[in-house]
Write a protein that holds these residues in place. Structure first.
Motif, short mmCIF file in Angstrom:
data_model
loop_
_atom_site.label_atom_id
_atom_site.label_comp_id
_atom_site.label_asym_id
_atom_site.label_seq_id
_atom_site.Cartn_x
_atom_site.Cartn_y
_atom_site.Cartn_z
N ALA A 164 0.79 -1.08 0.02
CA ALA A 164 0.02 0.07 -0.01
C ALA A 164 0.99 1.16 0.04
CB ALA A 164 -0.94 0.09 1.25
N LEU B 253 1.13 4.22 -2.91
CA LEU B 253 1.15 5.48 -2.59
C LEU B 253 2.30 6.31 -2.87
CD1 LEU B 253 -0.75 7.70 -0.89
CD2 LEU B 253 0.57 7.01 1.11
N GLU C 200 -6.19 4.62 -6.03
CA GLU C 200 -7.19 3.43 -5.56
C GLU C 200 -6.64 2.17 -5.07
OE1 GLU C 200 -10.27 4.40 -5.22
OE2 GLU C 200 -9.51 6.32 -5.62
N LYS D 71 -5.26 2.34 -1.55
CA LYS D 71 -6.78 2.40 -0.86
C LYS D 71 -6.99 0.92 -0.65
CE LYS D 71 -8.63 6.60 -1.96
NZ LYS D 71 -9.85 7.38 -2.38
#
Length: 57
Positions: free
Chosen positions: A5, A9, A29, A32
Motif C-alpha cells: 500500500a 502511494l 485507488e 486504498k
C-alpha cells in the motif's frame, strides 16, 4: 500488505508530481484497496485470536 500500500502511494505521489494524473489516481485507488484489505485481514485475525484464546501450559 501495508508495504504494498505504501509502495503504491509513493508511486501515486511521484506520478502526480510529474503530471501523470491518470496513473496517480489509479495508484491511489490500488493503495486504498490494499490498505483496507490489510485492515480487514488484521481484524479477522484479531477476532479469531481472541476467540481461540491461548492454551494453558
Amino acid at each position: 500488505m501495508l508495504g504494498w500500500a505504501v509502495t503504491f502511494l509513493i508511486i501515486a505521489l511521484v506520478a502526480a508530481l510529474f503530471g501523470f494524473g491518470g496513473i496517480a489516481g489509479t495508484a491511489v485507488e490500488i493503495a486504498k484497496l490494499i490498505f483496507f484489505v490489510a485492515i480487514v485481514l488484521f481484524a479477522i485475525s484479531a477476532v479469531i485470536g481472541l476467540l481461540r484464546g491461548r492454551n494453558p501450559l
